[in-house]
Design a protein around this motif. Sequence first.
Motif, PDB file in Angstrom:
ATOM      1  N   UNK A 134       3.704 -13.454 -24.721  1.00  0.00           N
ATOM      2  CA  UNK A 134       3.110 -12.310 -25.425  1.00  0.00           C
ATOM      3  C   UNK A 134       4.188 -11.533 -26.163  1.00  0.00           C
ATOM      4  N   UNK A 135       5.304 -11.281 -25.484  1.00  0.00           N
ATOM      5  CA  UNK A 135       6.391 -10.517 -26.105  1.00  0.00           C
ATOM      6  C   UNK A 135       6.938 -11.255 -27.318  1.00  0.00           C
ATOM      7  N   UNK A 136       7.092 -12.566 -27.213  1.00  0.00           N
ATOM      8  CA  UNK A 136       7.725 -13.337 -28.286  1.00  0.00           C
ATOM      9  C   UNK A 136       6.774 -13.812 -29.379  1.00  0.00           C
ATOM     10  N   UNK A 137       5.536 -14.133 -29.016  1.00  0.00           N
ATOM     11  CA  UNK A 137       4.663 -14.813 -29.981  1.00  0.00           C
ATOM     12  C   UNK A 137       3.621 -13.939 -30.660  1.00  0.00           C
ATOM     13  N   UNK A 138       3.171 -12.874 -30.006  1.00  0.00           N
ATOM     14  CA  UNK A 138       2.125 -12.044 -30.599  1.00  0.00           C
ATOM     15  C   UNK A 138       2.743 -11.178 -31.698  1.00  0.00           C
ATOM     16  N   UNK A 139       2.222 -11.298 -32.920  1.00  0.00           N
ATOM     17  CA  UNK A 139       2.754 -10.483 -34.021  1.00  0.00           C
ATOM     18  C   UNK A 139       2.604  -8.989 -33.713  1.00  0.00           C
ATOM     19  N   UNK A 140       3.651  -8.251 -33.979  1.00  0.00           N
ATOM     20  CA  UNK A 140       3.656  -6.829 -33.692  1.00  0.00           C
ATOM     21  C   UNK A 140       4.461  -6.087 -34.727  1.00  0.00           C
ATOM     22  N   UNK A 141       4.130  -4.815 -34.888  1.00  0.00           N
ATOM     23  CA  UNK A 141       4.874  -3.984 -35.830  1.00  0.00           C
ATOM     24  C   UNK A 141       5.897  -3.114 -35.105  1.00  0.00           C
ATOM     25  N   UNK A 142       5.919  -3.193 -33.784  1.00  0.00           N
ATOM     26  CA  UNK A 142       6.874  -2.406 -32.997  1.00  0.00           C
ATOM     27  C   UNK A 142       7.958  -3.334 -32.467  1.00  0.00           C
ATOM     28  N   UNK A 143       9.110  -2.782 -32.076  1.00  0.00           N
ATOM     29  CA  UNK A 143      10.190  -3.616 -31.544  1.00  0.00           C
ATOM     30  C   UNK A 143       9.775  -4.359 -30.265  1.00  0.00           C
TER      31      UNK A 143
END
Length: 162
Positions: A113-122
């Motif tokens: 989840x941390x590595x693969x889910x696209x996110x706009x936060x660090x």
Amino acid sequence: MTLLADVNWKHGIKTAIAAGICLALVRVFRFSQGYWACVATIVVMQSETAATMTASQERLVGTAFGALLGWGAASLWHGHLIVYAVVVLICMVVPEVIGLKSAGRLAGVTASIVLLVPNTVPHWMVARDRFLEVSFGILVTLVVSQILWRDTTVKALPRSDS
């Protein structure tokens, strides 16, 4: 009606109540992705209190380890397949070495989840939020499991074959 007679209604009701309480609380506290707390609630609730404690411990350790490893790997990540595969391998092996077999799968899920889910936060914020949300769901589960039907396994009635 035999099919419905075998259903562990107490466990289902207890899980539904815990999930509902969790959803209400994440809305009150305005968690950004509070659904992870609700998912954790459903995943760790077991029929027996001792099993809920074990599942909660493994979920908590797995989530913490996966969040830390995912966050740490994020600086090397940049979409590299090898980095991801090594992270999943470490997530699977380390918890098993310390005797928490289920924690490895949960660590791998959290790191993914941390590595693969696209996110706009660090990445560190994603890791932190995932750990806090899952921990909150576990806390709600533990409270509910201590209050409602401590052990909700269905015990078969003795049969009289006379």
